[in-house]
Write a protein that holds these residues in place. Structure first.
Motif, PDB file in Angstrom:
ATOM      1  N   ARG A 149       0.843  -1.211   0.009  1.00 45.45           N
ATOM      2  CA  ARG A 149      -0.118  -0.041   0.094  1.00 45.45           C
ATOM      3  C   ARG A 149       0.753   1.320  -0.135  1.00 45.45           C
ATOM      4  N   THR A 150       2.095   1.234   0.847  1.00 45.33           N
ATOM      5  CA  THR A 150       2.798   2.321   0.914  1.00 45.33           C
ATOM      6  C   THR A 150       3.628   2.522  -0.413  1.00 45.33           C
ATOM      7  N   ALA A 202       3.141   6.172  -2.715  1.00 41.94           N
ATOM      8  CA  ALA A 202       4.126   6.665  -3.375  1.00 41.94           C
ATOM      9  C   ALA A 202       3.992   6.947  -5.232  1.00 41.94           C
ATOM     10  N   GLN A 203       3.627   6.024  -5.340  1.00 43.85           N
ATOM     11  CA  GLN A 203       3.364   5.894  -7.036  1.00 43.85           C
ATOM     12  C   GLN A 203       2.189   6.968  -7.242  1.00 43.85           C
ATOM     13  N   LYS A 204       1.210   6.979  -6.210  1.00 46.31           N
ATOM     14  CA  LYS A 204       0.165   8.051  -6.670  1.00 46.31           C
ATOM     15  C   LYS A 204       0.742   9.419  -6.312  1.00 46.31           C
ATOM     16  N   GLY A 205       2.034   9.587  -5.885  1.00 46.33           N
ATOM     17  CA  GLY A 205       2.506  11.009  -5.664  1.00 46.33           C
ATOM     18  C   GLY A 205       2.333  11.475  -4.235  1.00 46.33           C
ATOM     19  N   LEU A 206       2.042  10.415  -3.039  1.00 44.29           N
ATOM     20  CA  LEU A 206       1.700  10.794  -1.664  1.00 44.29           C
ATOM     21  C   LEU A 206       3.256  11.068  -1.280  1.00 44.29           C
ATOM     22  N   LYS A 207       3.380  12.502  -0.968  1.00 46.28           N
ATOM     23  CA  LYS A 207       4.520  13.013  -0.653  1.00 46.28           C
ATOM     24  C   LYS A 207       5.280  12.173   0.379  1.00 46.28           C
ATOM     25  N   THR A 208       4.468  11.977   1.534  1.00 48.09           N
ATOM     26  CA  THR A 208       5.317  11.410   2.970  1.00 48.09           C
ATOM     27  C   THR A 208       5.954  10.218   2.265  1.00 48.09           C
ATOM     28  N   TYR A 209       5.364   9.438   1.441  1.00 50.69           N
ATOM     29  CA  TYR A 209       5.979   8.023   1.213  1.00 50.69           C
ATOM     30  C   TYR A 209       7.093   8.246  -0.087  1.00 50.69           C
ATOM     31  N   SER A 210       6.851   9.098  -0.963  1.00 51.78           N
ATOM     32  CA  SER A 210       7.686   9.234  -2.021  1.00 51.78           C
ATOM     33  C   SER A 210       8.819   9.987  -1.204  1.00 51.78           C
ATOM     34  N   ASP A 211       8.869  10.695  -0.413  1.00 48.90           N
ATOM     35  CA  ASP A 211       9.987  11.255   0.136  1.00 48.90           C
ATOM     36  C   ASP A 211      10.892  10.322   0.689  1.00 48.90           C
ATOM     37  N   ILE A 212      10.134   9.405   1.496  1.00 47.19           N
ATOM     38  CA  ILE A 212      10.887   8.194   2.365  1.00 47.19           C
ATOM     39  C   ILE A 212      11.925   7.368   1.326  1.00 47.19           C
ATOM     40  N   PHE A 213      11.096   7.137   0.245  1.00 45.16           N
ATOM     41  CA  PHE A 213      11.946   6.224  -0.627  1.00 45.16           C
ATOM     42  C   PHE A 213      13.030   6.998  -1.297  1.00 45.16           C
ATOM     43  N   ARG A 214      12.749   8.306  -1.711  1.00 44.68           N
ATOM     44  CA  ARG A 214      13.912   9.207  -2.233  1.00 44.68           C
ATOM     45  C   ARG A 214      15.056   9.426  -1.143  1.00 44.68           C
ATOM     46  N   ASP A 215      14.636   9.474   0.026  1.00 44.67           N
ATOM     47  CA  ASP A 215      15.435   9.654   0.996  1.00 44.67           C
ATOM     48  C   ASP A 215      16.516   8.322   1.267  1.00 44.67           C
ATOM     49  N   GLU A 269      10.324   4.264  -9.873  1.00 41.21           N
ATOM     50  CA  GLU A 269      10.296   4.531 -11.364  1.00 41.21           C
ATOM     51  C   GLU A 269      11.405   4.049 -12.057  1.00 41.21           C
ATOM     52  N   ASP A 270      11.357   3.396 -13.076  1.00 43.84           N
ATOM     53  CA  ASP A 270      12.777   3.229 -13.903  1.00 43.84           C
ATOM     54  C   ASP A 270      13.037   4.488 -14.725  1.00 43.84           C
ATOM     55  N   SER A 271      14.266   4.323 -15.392  1.00 38.14           N
ATOM     56  CA  SER A 271      14.435   5.620 -16.481  1.00 38.14           C
ATOM     57  C   SER A 271      13.527   6.064 -17.367  1.00 38.14           C
ATOM     58  N   SER A 272      12.573   5.152 -17.752  1.00 34.01           N
ATOM     59  CA  SER A 272      11.588   5.720 -18.753  1.00 34.01           C
ATOM     60  C   SER A 272      10.335   5.859 -18.130  1.00 34.01           C
ATOM     61  N   GLY A 273      10.214   6.132 -16.856  1.00 36.42           N
ATOM     62  CA  GLY A 273       9.143   6.531 -16.021  1.00 36.42           C
ATOM     63  C   GLY A 273       8.032   5.394 -15.726  1.00 36.42           C
ATOM     64  N   ARG A 274       8.253   4.495 -15.816  1.00 35.47           N
ATOM     65  CA  ARG A 274       7.463   3.094 -15.572  1.00 35.47           C
ATOM     66  C   ARG A 274       7.777   2.697 -14.082  1.00 35.47           C
ATOM     67  N   PHE A 275       6.541   2.545 -13.468  1.00 35.38           N
ATOM     68  CA  PHE A 275       6.884   1.944 -12.297  1.00 35.38           C
ATOM     69  C   PHE A 275       7.630   0.488 -12.129  1.00 35.38           C
ATOM     70  N   ARG A 276       8.669   0.514 -11.193  1.00 32.89           N
ATOM     71  CA  ARG A 276       9.278  -0.831 -11.021  1.00 32.89           C
ATOM     72  C   ARG A 276       8.516  -1.833 -10.119  1.00 32.89           C
ATOM     73  N   GLY A 277       8.733  -2.985 -10.265  1.00 33.73           N
ATOM     74  CA  GLY A 277       8.139  -3.935  -9.843  1.00 33.73           C
ATOM     75  C   GLY A 277       8.022  -3.974  -8.275  1.00 33.73           C
ATOM     76  N   ILE A 278       7.166  -4.281  -7.390  1.00 37.21           N
ATOM     77  CA  ILE A 278       6.903  -4.127  -5.984  1.00 37.21           C
ATOM     78  C   ILE A 278       8.356  -4.882  -5.286  1.00 37.21           C
ATOM     79  N   GLU A 279       8.724  -6.361  -5.994  1.00 33.98           N
ATOM     80  CA  GLU A 279       9.803  -7.080  -5.436  1.00 33.98           C
ATOM     81  C   GLU A 279      11.014  -6.341  -5.513  1.00 33.98           C
ATOM     82  N   THR A 280      11.454  -5.682  -6.534  1.00 31.60           N
ATOM     83  CA  THR A 280      12.630  -4.729  -6.754  1.00 31.60           C
ATOM     84  C   THR A 280      12.474  -3.699  -5.564  1.00 31.60           C
TER      85      THR A 280
END
Length: 175
Positions: A109-110, A114-127, A133-144
């Motif tokens: 869910r998290t 983050a994929q929907k743009g919820l800043k709290t979670y996208s910031d955590i992943f960025r930090d 997302e991969d280099s072409s802007g597609r979402f990476r697999g959940i396992e990865t």
């Protein structure tokens, strides 16, 4: 001579007493052995019944466990193999398999948030340095994303920071 009394003495030897005593003794032994055999059969029947109940419980438990893993894999889009490996890690750290399932569901869910743009979670992943997302802007697999997140968290030096991020990504069960 008509009034003469005769005394006849008959002596009989009871030859059957010994045979009847032997028969009675043998019947007692048969009765004793029959009772012992009946007791053994009863105990065996009870033991077999308990064994059957135990086997049934193990089979039921195994099917429920497999079903739970399958449902978690479907909900999270994480492979069954990775779920099982993470459950083992949770169990070894003192948690339960159910706790692992809850944590993985929360993580999925998290990532979705983050994929929907919820800043709290996208910031955590960025930090953490984890790309969702991969280099072409597609979402990476959940396992990865999960494996990258686990590696990034393990590289943190502060235990409190690890606990905080785990709680945010995996819920309280992730701590």
């Amino acid at each position: 001579m008509a009034n003469q009394k005769y005394k006849i003495e008959l002596t009989a030897l009871d030859k059957t007493k010994k045979a009847f005593t032997a028969v009675k003794t043998n019947l007692s032994k048969v009765k004793s052995n029959t009772m012992a055999a009946t007791s053994a059969i009863t105990k065996s029947t009870i033991a077999f019944g308990l064994f059957a109940v135990a086997v049934g419980a193990v089979v039921k438990s195994s099917l429920e466990y497999a079903d739970a893993i399958g449902k978690t894999a479907t909900r999270t889009n994480i492979s069954v193999e990775l779920i099982q490996a993470l459950q083992i890690a949770f169990i070894e750290s003192g948690a339960s398999a159910e706790t692992a399932e809850k944590a993985l569901t929360k993580f999925a869910r998290t990532v979705g948030d983050a994929q929907k743009g919820l800043k709290t979670y996208s910031d955590i992943f960025r930090d953490l340095g984890v790309e969702i997302e991969d280099s072409s802007g597609r979402f990476r697999g959940i396992e990865t994303v999960l494996l990258d997140s686990i590696e990034a968290i393990s590289n943190l030096t502060s235990i409190s920071e690890k606990a905080s991020i785990n709680a945010q990504l995996f819920g309280r069960s992730g701590i």
